[in-house]
Design a protein around this motif. Sequence first.
Motif, PDB file in Angstrom:
ATOM      1  N   LEU A   1       0.698  -1.250  -0.021  1.00 48.22           N
ATOM      2  CA  LEU A   1      -0.173  -0.197  -0.077  1.00 48.22           C
ATOM      3  C   LEU A   1       0.868   1.412  -0.120  1.00 48.22           C
ATOM      4  CD1 LEU A   1      -2.788  -0.883   2.612  1.00 48.22           C
ATOM      5  CD2 LEU A   1      -2.597  -1.174   0.176  1.00 48.22           C
ATOM      6  N   GLY A   2       0.475   2.289  -0.581  1.00 52.37           N
ATOM      7  CA  GLY A   2       0.891   3.519  -0.642  1.00 52.37           C
ATOM      8  C   GLY A   2       1.012   4.387   0.747  1.00 52.37           C
ATOM      9  N   THR A   3       1.620   5.457   0.895  1.00 49.68           N
ATOM     10  CA  THR A   3       1.382   6.193   2.162  1.00 49.68           C
ATOM     11  C   THR A   3       0.089   7.056   1.942  1.00 49.68           C
ATOM     12  OG1 THR A   3       3.789   6.569   2.201  1.00 49.68           O
ATOM     13  CG2 THR A   3       2.409   8.016   3.264  1.00 49.68           C
ATOM     14  N   ARG A   4      -0.662   6.865   3.199  1.00 51.79           N
ATOM     15  CA  ARG A   4      -2.015   7.454   3.095  1.00 51.79           C
ATOM     16  C   ARG A   4      -2.114   8.943   3.718  1.00 51.79           C
ATOM     17  NH1 ARG A   4      -4.186   5.482   8.928  1.00 51.79           N
ATOM     18  NH2 ARG A   4      -2.386   4.619   9.439  1.00 51.79           N
ATOM     19  N   ALA A   5      -2.992   9.510   3.474  1.00 48.84           N
ATOM     20  CA  ALA A   5      -3.407  10.909   4.227  1.00 48.84           C
ATOM     21  C   ALA A   5      -4.647  10.814   5.041  1.00 48.84           C
ATOM     22  CB  ALA A   5      -3.434  11.993   3.201  1.00 48.84           C
ATOM     23  N   GLU A   6      -5.075  11.307   6.019  1.00 50.81           N
ATOM     24  CA  GLU A   6      -6.376  10.989   6.707  1.00 50.81           C
ATOM     25  C   GLU A   6      -7.163  12.367   6.596  1.00 50.81           C
ATOM     26  OE1 GLU A   6      -5.841  10.308  10.817  1.00 50.81           O
ATOM     27  OE2 GLU A   6      -7.786   9.145  11.003  1.00 50.81           O
ATOM     28  N   LEU A   7      -8.185  12.062   5.891  1.00 50.94           N
ATOM     29  CA  LEU A   7      -9.026  13.383   5.908  1.00 50.94           C
ATOM     30  C   LEU A   7     -10.165  13.526   6.949  1.00 50.94           C
ATOM     31  CD1 LEU A   7      -9.907  13.026   2.121  1.00 50.94           C
ATOM     32  CD2 LEU A   7      -7.785  14.049   3.200  1.00 50.94           C
ATOM     33  N   LYS A   8     -10.333  14.484   7.808  1.00 48.82           N
ATOM     34  CA  LYS A   8     -10.954  14.475   9.141  1.00 48.82           C
ATOM     35  C   LYS A   8     -12.300  14.752   8.900  1.00 48.82           C
ATOM     36  CE  LYS A   8      -8.539  13.174  12.719  1.00 48.82           C
ATOM     37  NZ  LYS A   8      -8.982  12.095  13.676  1.00 48.82           N
ATOM     38  N   ASN A   9     -12.984  14.192   9.710  1.00 46.77           N
ATOM     39  CA  ASN A   9     -14.565  14.625  10.110  1.00 46.77           C
ATOM     40  C   ASN A   9     -15.283  14.989   8.794  1.00 46.77           C
ATOM     41  OD1 ASN A   9     -15.407  14.305  12.831  1.00 46.77           O
ATOM     42  ND2 ASN A   9     -13.972  15.881  13.763  1.00 46.77           N
ATOM     43  N   ILE A  10     -15.523  14.384   8.027  1.00 49.38           N
ATOM     44  CA  ILE A  10     -16.461  15.109   6.877  1.00 49.38           C
ATOM     45  C   ILE A  10     -17.880  14.410   7.167  1.00 49.38           C
ATOM     46  CG2 ILE A  10     -16.548  14.881   4.348  1.00 49.38           C
ATOM     47  CD1 ILE A  10     -13.681  13.757   4.413  1.00 49.38           C
ATOM     48  N   ASN A  11     -18.879  15.007   7.159  1.00 52.51           N
ATOM     49  CA  ASN A  11     -20.065  14.959   7.380  1.00 52.51           C
ATOM     50  C   ASN A  11     -21.161  14.816   6.565  1.00 52.51           C
ATOM     51  OD1 ASN A  11     -20.483  17.128   7.581  1.00 52.51           O
ATOM     52  ND2 ASN A  11     -21.390  17.420   9.512  1.00 52.51           N
ATOM     53  N   SER A  12     -20.751  14.735   5.261  1.00 56.25           N
ATOM     54  CA  SER A  12     -22.117  14.364   4.324  1.00 56.25           C
ATOM     55  C   SER A  12     -21.546  13.570   3.166  1.00 56.25           C
ATOM     56  CB  SER A  12     -22.521  15.952   4.028  1.00 56.25           C
ATOM     57  OG  SER A  12     -21.704  16.143   2.584  1.00 56.25           O
TER      58      SER A  12
END
Length: 478
Positions: free
Chosen positions: A207-218
Amino acid sequence: MSWETVIGLEIHVQLSTKSKLFSGGSTEFGAESNTHVDLIDMGLPGVLPVANKEAFYKAIRFGLATGANINQTSSFDRKNYFYPDLPKGYQITQMAQPIVEKGSIKIAVDDYEKEINITRAHLEEDAGKSIHDMFEGETGVDLNRAGTPLLEIVSEPEISSAKEAVAYFKAIRQLVTFLDICDGNMAQGSMRCDVNVSIKKSGDKELGTRAELKNINSFKFIEKAINFEIDRQIRLIENGECVVQETRLYDSEKNETRSMRSKEEANDYRYFPCPDLLPVIISDKELKEIKENLPELPEEKEMRYIQEIGLEESEAKIISSSKAMANMFEEASSKTNDAKLIAKWLVGDVSALLNKDNIEIDESNLSAENFGILIERISDNTISGKIAKSVLEEIWENGSNVDEIIKTKGLIQIQDESLLEEIASKVIDANPDQVATYKSGKDKLFGFFVGQVMKETQGKANPKSVNLILKELLDNLN
Ligand code: ADP
Ligand code: MG
């Protein structure tokens, strides 16, 4: 170069318990700031948390419904970090022994289905909220949410596109609402999600290096944020740069993700077993009871609607797709003998109105009681289908009572055959040219006469009777 997208979701589901995970504080949404705060939620020294059994039972329901392992012994750990909305300086969570492990859920995307594995689902307490826009130059802290029970559902990195991610989120939302463990209200933050995104060369194992996208609510923003992030990562790598492992914030106004902080590692949190709480043991008897009382799930409902009630497959699918829709169908059906007609109106006119207003049925003015009566008035011939449509629209606007609308607007269907015959004769007499054309073989013109009679009666004539009467009158003309 072709790239593959790899996505894993961490969904925080707010469990609908009355009180908090470790205190008697209320979990009610929308109360005045800092009024639902117990000594334990404030993190005062010397007070001890007590685990809420109901939260465990709800988490177990989720585990059973996803075919997961239920750890009959699970325990709590402290995740240490400092933030003003976390007065204890640590969050109580389940790190080493989560209550639920290794489940799966089916998702449907366009024309294919896929099974997504769930790594774990663990219980943890929510933090409070920092309020940045209430006091000029200062930040407020509202602890009402502190200690609210969350079930964090962690997926395996097996989701392959933004569309699949949305389908997965929808499947989880559908399941938790049917299980009655969460209200699914995204606007109130009852479900929030962190999205981990990476890309790799097609066919690569690693797997590649990941980014974490925070707190999306829709749903909309999940899709947009992922697609932006995939493009950003491909551009970086194709320019010979690297993706950095970090936490990024999605800005819905600019439709972009921005770096928030570098990704913390588990050891940054200094996890250790919470000394204030004993491991929680679920007995065989409790587990059996929860299993036996699992509510009916969407697929079971769909089958029952088809086999026992005789709905079309397409109707059964739409009606069982949301808890609110299924509730409406079942409650309204209990008010009339015509469940099939209820279904037809639900997937037809009612769904059209829902789409137009972009709301769910439990947010509309239509109550199951009123809807059931409306359908009853169609089946007992009090009103025609056409009039029923206008009655439905009026209920939609202001929620008024069906029988009241029918009475005050004088909408009762004209059943009186001699009256209808009189009107039909008048229509025939008034349109000699159309009659001549019809008689010369233009059968299509029949609809014109029906239309005229309906117009004369403001849509109140029983269409079946009008058809019969007109047919007879016209056929008997020379
Ligand atoms: P953390 O708790 O630090 O966020 P985890 O290892 O528990 O990290 O993983 C969190 C989520 O990230 C999981 O849903 C997992 O599937 C996903 N994930 C892990 N590695 C990757 C990757 N390389 N690309 C995309 N998602 C990933
Ligand atoms: Mg994470």
